[in-house]
Motif scaffolding. Structure first.
Motif, mmCIF file in Angstrom:
data_model
loop_
_atom_site.group_PDB
_atom_site.id
_atom_site.type_symbol
_atom_site.label_atom_id
_atom_site.label_comp_id
_atom_site.label_asym_id
_atom_site.label_seq_id
_atom_site.Cartn_x
_atom_site.Cartn_y
_atom_site.Cartn_z
ATOM 1 N N ALA A 32 0.817 -1.217 0.000
ATOM 2 C CA ALA A 32 0.000 0.000 0.000
ATOM 3 C C ALA A 32 0.851 1.267 0.000
ATOM 4 O O ALA A 32 0.370 2.333 -0.396
ATOM 5 C CB ALA A 32 -0.942 -0.004 1.194
ATOM 6 N N PHE A 39 1.013 3.563 -3.108
ATOM 7 C CA PHE A 39 0.039 4.614 -3.425
ATOM 8 C C PHE A 39 0.697 5.994 -3.343
ATOM 9 O O PHE A 39 0.217 6.948 -3.941
ATOM 10 C CB PHE A 39 -1.171 4.548 -2.487
ATOM 11 C CG PHE A 39 -2.191 3.527 -2.887
ATOM 12 C CD1 PHE A 39 -3.100 3.786 -3.906
ATOM 13 C CD2 PHE A 39 -2.249 2.304 -2.244
ATOM 14 C CE1 PHE A 39 -4.051 2.846 -4.275
ATOM 15 C CE2 PHE A 39 -3.193 1.351 -2.617
ATOM 16 C CZ PHE A 39 -4.091 1.627 -3.627
ATOM 17 N N SER A 68 -9.142 2.777 -6.645
ATOM 18 C CA SER A 68 -8.304 2.635 -5.452
ATOM 19 C C SER A 68 -7.539 3.923 -5.174
ATOM 20 O O SER A 68 -7.402 4.338 -4.023
ATOM 21 C CB SER A 68 -7.320 1.480 -5.613
ATOM 22 O OG SER A 68 -8.005 0.258 -5.622
ATOM 23 N N GLN A 82 -7.926 6.249 -1.950
ATOM 24 C CA GLN A 82 -6.749 6.554 -1.143
ATOM 25 C C GLN A 82 -6.496 8.064 -1.050
ATOM 26 O O GLN A 82 -6.081 8.558 -0.013
ATOM 27 C CB GLN A 82 -5.523 5.867 -1.747
ATOM 28 C CG GLN A 82 -4.287 5.935 -0.897
ATOM 29 C CD GLN A 82 -4.349 5.049 0.325
ATOM 30 O OE1 GLN A 82 -5.050 4.033 0.341
ATOM 31 N NE2 GLN A 82 -3.649 5.424 1.363
#
Length: 145
Positions: A20, A23, A63, A67
């Motif tokens: 993650a 991102f 996504s 985010q």
């Protein structure tokens, strides 16, 4: 060209799912005013897009929206949700995953729920016919409301 696009989408998809912190790459691009949505929306708008590529593009884009919602407007998100629901583009699971990704952010949750087709996709399911993955995402979507 199609295989190259699929390869890039898979690399980005796998990278984001595995770590993650990746991102942050998109955050940096968005801060630098790079329109990261443009090529993904172009793919989703293409008449030649296959479901595999469309699912990956939709997941990546939604996504990133989930985010980093501050970089996207309600109009941007409505356009994405409309695009992924276009007939014969994403798989049913791909559409639901995209919707769930956007529902993860409180900024757009109530707006997305009112988009035509969203609520029906989540609550009007045949329990005998859907996969466990699909059912899980429906329950998750309802939980986020």
């Amino acid at each position: 060209e199609e295989k190259v696009v699929q390869w890039v989408l898979v690399v980005l998809y796998d990278m984001l799912r595995e770590d993650a912190s990746c991102f942050a790459l998109f955050e940096t691009a968005l801060k630098d005013q790079v329109d990261v949505a443009k090529p993904l929306m172009a793919l989703l708008a293409s008449q030649r897009a296959d479901a595999f590529s469309a699912d990956k593009a939709a997941w990546i884009l939604t996504s990133v929206i989930g985010q980093w919602p501050r970089f996207f407007s309600e109009q941007d998100v409505a356009g994405v949700v409309a695009a992924v629901q276009r007939p014969n583009l994403c798989s049913d699971l791909g559409v639901l995953e995209a919707i769930v990704n956007v529902l993860k952010t409180a900024k757009f949750r109530s707006q997305i729920w009112t988009v035509p087709g969203v609520a029906d996709r989540v609550v009007s399911i045949d329990l005998q016919a859907v996969s466990s993955q699909y059912l899980y995402r429906c329950i998750f979507a309802l939980w986020m409301l």
